[in-house]
Design a protein around this motif. Structure first.
Motif, PDB file in Angstrom:
ATOM      1  N   GLU A 209       0.856  -1.195   0.000  1.00 28.26           N
ATOM      2  CA  GLU A 209       0.000   0.000   0.000  1.00 28.26           C
ATOM      3  C   GLU A 209       0.891   1.245   0.000  1.00 28.26           C
ATOM      4  O   GLU A 209       0.759   2.104  -0.869  1.00 28.26           O
ATOM      5  N   HIS A 229      -4.624  -4.221  -0.794  1.00 26.70           N
ATOM      6  CA  HIS A 229      -4.062  -3.046  -1.502  1.00 26.70           C
ATOM      7  C   HIS A 229      -3.203  -3.430  -2.716  1.00 26.70           C
ATOM      8  O   HIS A 229      -3.567  -3.128  -3.834  1.00 26.70           O
ATOM      9  N   ASN A 257      -7.085   4.342  -1.464  1.00 28.71           N
ATOM     10  CA  ASN A 257      -5.731   4.677  -1.940  1.00 28.71           C
ATOM     11  C   ASN A 257      -5.635   6.122  -2.420  1.00 28.71           C
ATOM     12  O   ASN A 257      -4.605   6.768  -2.263  1.00 28.71           O
ATOM     13  N   ASP A 286     -12.439  -0.768   2.573  1.00 28.82           N
ATOM     14  CA  ASP A 286     -11.407  -0.500   3.587  1.00 28.82           C
ATOM     15  C   ASP A 286     -11.997   0.197   4.821  1.00 28.82           C
ATOM     16  O   ASP A 286     -12.303  -0.471   5.807  1.00 28.82           O
TER      17      ASP A 286
END
Ligand code: ZN
Length: 342
Positions: A209, A229, A257, A286
């Motif tokens: 990530e 991720h 993200n 998430d």
């Protein structure tokens, strides 16, 4: 809602990368506060907390939310509100991270005083889970998540608990590692992952990530079965080929993200390239309350920003069940329903 949005809602979906703490919306925070605070916060105060401008603001908001999770009643309410929100989006199965490491870290005195604190919290979570199954027709599995930048001993405690408790609670299916990848990779957790697997737990991991492809390779090297991720894999063609060959399930979180700044925009997110390369891609939210997009939104955004067609969205939904830890018969039942969803 236009027809494709209505269809996305009807499409049975599984969510595989979701943190319970990150599903707490401002209105749920107000409810939680009213359970335990002498002067409960107002909705406008809660909303102000969520309108942060940078990553530090995000961390402050997250901490404030976790602080409101004082005990069993609060956890049960948070889980129930999460399940209601998921069911409203057509999510039929969820595998949810529970930050067990954070519970112990935030309340050291209580943890010392009350050896059963976590067991009581977990019973409350199970009540919400069963109510969700009964009243909303949604199934839920728990993933016990440790924080990689705490100590290895703290993670060992979390994973040991998962191994012990799953004997009585088969809803505990897996372990995971979150936290700051830039501080600690996966190698220190190799032995713990092997022990968890031997105890029958499945292995997830956050990887790539905020770090490069080497962190993804490292996560795979300790036996991680499903990766969260995986943003930086795009920089390593050989790694992409390996992920494809092994059909490693990827839990992608595009909006997360972009909001945390690790990806400059939705257009820059590699989801389309991963999908076209033949990787086992799933869409997830998430921390939806913090990042402003639910998993249903993620399907819509994939359609709008990456040109995913209806049939490709159907494949993403099918992938979400294939990559789940549900029994094979259950997976087949959902795949059948997804195939006939019109
Ligand atoms: Zn996550």
């Amino acid at each position: 809602m236009d027809p494709i949005e209505q269809w996305i809602r009807r499409l049975p979906k599984a969510e595989l990368h979701l943190h319970l703490e990150g599903t707490i919306t401002p209105s749920t925070l107000v409810e939680l506060s009213s359970l335990g605070d002498a002067a409960p916060i107002t909705l406008s105060q809660a909303e102000a907390l969520y309108s942060y401008a940078d990553f530090t603001g995000f961390l402050q908001a997250f901490k404030a939310v976790v602080t409101e999770l004082r005990g069993p009643a609060e956890y049960e309410l948070a889980a129930w509100r999460m399940l209601q929100a998921l069911a409203a989006q057509g999510v039929r199965h969820a595998e949810v991270f529970l930050s067990v490491g954070v519970i112990f870290r935030l309340r050291p005195e209580e943890d010392q005083r009350d050896p059963h604190l976590f067991a009581r919290i977990f019973s409350a979570l199970e009540r919400a889970r069963l109510r969700g199954e009964r009243e909303l027709g949604i199934t839920l599995y728990w993933i016990f998540d440790a924080v990689r930048h705490f100590t290895v001993d703290e993670a060992a405690r979390v994973f040991r608990l998962a191994a012990q408790m799953r004997r009585d609670h088969p809803s505990i299916v897996a372990i995971g590692l979150g936290g700051d990848e830039r501080q600690t990779g996966s190698t220190p957790y190799r032995a713990l992952y092997a022990q968890a697997a031997a105890a029958g737990l499945r292995l997830t991991n956050h990887a790539g990530e905020t770090t490069g492809p080497e962190a993804i390779r490292e996560a795979l090297s300790i036996g991680s079965e499903r990766l969260g991720h995986v943003l930086s894999a795009i920089r390593d063609p050989a790694l992409l080929d390996e992920l494809k060959l092994r059909q490693i399930p990827l839990e992608l979180n595009p909006t997360s993200n972009v909001r945390t700044g690790v990806c400059p925009s939705l257009q820059h997110h590699p989801i389309r390239r991963y999908f076209d390369h033949g990787l086992l891609v799933t869409l997830n939210s998430d921390d939806p309350a913090f990042f402003g997009a639910t998993v249903e939104d993620e399907y819509r955004l994939a359609h709008q920003h990456h040109g995913f067609t209806r049939e490709e969205l159907r494949t993403l939904a099918a992938n979400s069940f294939r990559a789940s830890f549900l029994p094979e018969a259950e997976k087949l039942r959902w795949l059948d329903q997804i195939g006939s969803c019109s």
